[in-house]
Design an enzyme around this catalytic site. Structure first.
Site, short mmCIF file in Angstrom:
data_model
loop_
_atom_site.label_atom_id
_atom_site.label_comp_id
_atom_site.label_asym_id
_atom_site.label_seq_id
_atom_site.Cartn_x
_atom_site.Cartn_y
_atom_site.Cartn_z
N GLN A 1 -1.10 0.13 7.91
CA GLN A 1 -1.24 1.28 7.01
C GLN A 1 -1.99 0.85 5.76
O GLN A 1 -2.27 1.66 4.89
CB GLN A 1 0.15 1.79 6.59
N GLY B 1 7.07 -5.01 6.39
CA GLY B 1 6.65 -4.66 5.03
C GLY B 1 6.29 -3.20 4.83
O GLY B 1 5.42 -2.88 4.04
N THR B 2 7.00 -2.34 5.54
CA THR B 2 6.76 -0.90 5.33
C THR B 2 8.09 -0.18 5.10
O THR B 2 9.10 -0.54 5.71
CB THR B 2 5.97 -0.25 6.50
N SER B 3 8.06 0.81 4.20
CA SER B 3 9.28 1.54 3.86
C SER B 3 9.70 2.51 4.96
O SER B 3 10.76 3.12 4.88
CB SER B 3 9.08 2.30 2.55
N CYS C 1 -23.61 11.83 -2.76
CA CYS C 1 -24.13 11.54 -1.42
C CYS C 1 -25.65 11.64 -1.43
O CYS C 1 -26.19 12.67 -1.85
CB CYS C 1 -23.53 12.54 -0.43
N VAL D 1 -4.93 -0.38 3.28
CA VAL D 1 -6.35 -0.03 3.16
C VAL D 1 -7.13 -1.19 2.53
O VAL D 1 -8.30 -1.06 2.22
CB VAL D 1 -6.54 1.26 2.32
N ASP D 2 -6.46 -2.36 2.38
CA ASP D 2 -7.08 -3.45 1.62
C ASP D 2 -7.95 -4.39 2.46
O ASP D 2 -8.65 -5.25 1.91
CB ASP D 2 -6.00 -4.27 0.88
N HIS E 1 -4.76 4.28 7.87
CA HIS E 1 -5.00 5.00 6.61
C HIS E 1 -6.36 4.70 6.00
O HIS E 1 -6.57 4.91 4.81
CB HIS E 1 -3.87 4.69 5.61
P1 OAD Z 1 5.83 1.24 0.44
O1 OAD Z 1 5.52 0.90 -0.99
O2 OAD Z 1 6.40 2.58 0.74
O3 OAD Z 1 6.85 0.17 1.03
C1 OAD Z 1 6.64 -1.20 0.91
C2 OAD Z 1 7.74 -1.90 1.66
O4 OAD Z 1 7.46 -3.29 1.59
C3 OAD Z 1 9.13 -1.68 1.06
O5 OAD Z 1 10.05 -1.35 2.10
C4 OAD Z 1 9.48 -3.05 0.46
O6 OAD Z 1 10.86 -3.37 0.55
C5 OAD Z 1 8.67 -3.98 1.35
N1 OAD Z 1 8.31 -5.26 0.75
C6 OAD Z 1 8.10 -5.58 -0.53
N2 OAD Z 1 7.75 -6.86 -0.68
C7 OAD Z 1 7.73 -7.39 0.57
C8 OAD Z 1 7.44 -8.67 1.13
N3 OAD Z 1 7.09 -9.69 0.35
N4 OAD Z 1 7.51 -8.83 2.46
C9 OAD Z 1 7.87 -7.80 3.27
N5 OAD Z 1 8.15 -6.58 2.82
C10 OAD Z 1 8.09 -6.36 1.50
O7 OAD Z 1 4.50 0.97 1.29
P2 OAD Z 1 4.13 1.48 2.77
O8 OAD Z 1 5.34 1.52 3.64
O9 OAD Z 1 2.96 0.68 3.21
O10 OAD Z 1 -0.26 5.97 2.45
O11 OAD Z 1 3.68 2.95 2.47
C11 OAD Z 1 3.20 3.72 3.54
C12 OAD Z 1 2.13 4.62 3.06
O12 OAD Z 1 2.60 5.36 1.94
C13 OAD Z 1 0.91 3.90 2.51
O13 OAD Z 1 0.01 3.52 3.51
C14 OAD Z 1 0.31 4.95 1.63
C15 OAD Z 1 1.56 5.45 0.95
O14 OAD Z 1 1.54 6.73 0.56
C16 OAD Z 1 -1.34 6.60 2.02
O15 OAD Z 1 -1.88 6.32 0.96
C17 OAD Z 1 -1.78 7.65 2.96
#
Ligand code: OAD
Length: 244
Positions: free
Chosen positions: A101, A187-189, A147, A103-104, A119
């Site tokens: 997910q 590492g995703t919420s 553009c 974008v980096d 994403h």
């Molecule tokens: P979040 O900021 O929602 O969640 C980040 C997760 O990483 C959390 O559950 C943290 O506990 C966990 N975390 C933090 N540090 C960590 C580490 N060192 N190792 C492992 N986990 C760690 O980010 P995403 O789940 O990526 O979408 O968010 C999903 C989407 O929501 C993103 O792609 C973005 C956002 O809105 C868009 O922009 C469309």
């Protein structure tokens, strides 16, 4: 960090492994996550003020500049041990699919191949009107730039709230999820759909579900294995166990 022996056994026997990563995987590189209460990217702004088509229509300069700041931040950081470990993990299985997910572009920078970017990617730019990728434009000092084909505003090639995910990528991600033996959510919420539905779909089709995250998420209760810790520590340890 102890890695359960049963998990190592499952992984040794696995033919197909699918991984979904989120902002937590880049956290140890210094890229802020989205939802951390203090440092998260959404702490200062509401997502709908920056990451929606409406926000861009209302204040394109603010949105462009915010993404320009993030683009620079990403250019200045380095991939971390979690990104590196995922490159090695990929080599251990006959079939391996990395879905992100993020974008980096840090996975690709360190050498991960065939990454499905759900994403988009902050380093790419597209036309807001035509939805086509634009790689060069004349620098006339406009913010956002325009553009060169149609004169429409340029925007980052990322998925905003209220926008659909790219169809081909979502389709590939779904297929890789419903056909794997082991699915790792790292590492995703697990709050943002449809990406958050992929581990659930994998599990329903019989995959072993593994979560790596220092914090619990809505997925935690459903995962067979929960490795509670930072990805930059847990993943290298996991890979080390698979080597020996
Ligand atoms: P979040 O900021 O929602 O969640 C980040 C997760 O990483 C959390 O559950 C943290 O506990 C966990 N975390 C933090 N540090 C960590 C580490 N060192 N190792 C492992 N986990 C760690 O980010 P995403 O789940 O990526 O979408 O968010 C999903 C989407 O929501 C993103 O792609 C973005 C956002 O809105 C868009 O922009 C469309």
């Amino acid at each position: 960090m102890t890695i359960p022996a049963q998990l190592i056994q499952k992984l040794r026997a696995a033919q197909r492994v699918t991984v979904l990563t989120g902002a937590g995987v880049s956290a140890e590189s210094g890229v802020p996550t989205f939802r951390d209460a203090q440092t998260g990217l959404w702490a200062k702004f509401k997502p709908e003020e920056l990451a929606t088509p409406r926000a861009f229509r209302q204040n394109p300069k603010l949105v462009w500049e915010w993404y320009a700041w993030r683009r620079q931040l990403v250019a200045d950081v380095k991939p971390n041990p979690a990104h590196l470990a995922l490159v090695e993990l990929a080599e251990r299985f006959p079939e391996f699919q990395l879905i992100t997910q993020n974008v980096d572009g840090l996975h690709q920078r360190v050498g991960s191949r065939n990454v499905i970017e759900l994403h988009g990617n902050i380093t790419r730019t597209k036309c807001f009107e035509e939805n086509t990728i634009v790689t060069e434009w004349p620098d006339r000092g406009d913010i956002p730039p325009k553009c060169p084909r149609c004169g429409g505003l340029l925007r980052p090639d990322v998925v905003w709230f209220e926008e659909a995910l790219p169809e081909v990528e979502m389709d590939l991600a779904t297929r890789a999820s419903i056909s794997c033996d082991v699915f790792l959510s790292i590492g995703t919420s697990s709050l943002v759909y449809p990406a958050a539905g992929l581990p659930i779909a994998a599990m329903r089709r019989g995959a072993t579900l593994v979560e790596i995250n220092p914090q619990p998420t809505p997925l935690t209760a459903q995962a067979q294995f929960v490795l509670s810790g930072p990805a930059g520590v847990v993943l290298p340890e996991l890979v080390k166990h698979l080597r020996s």
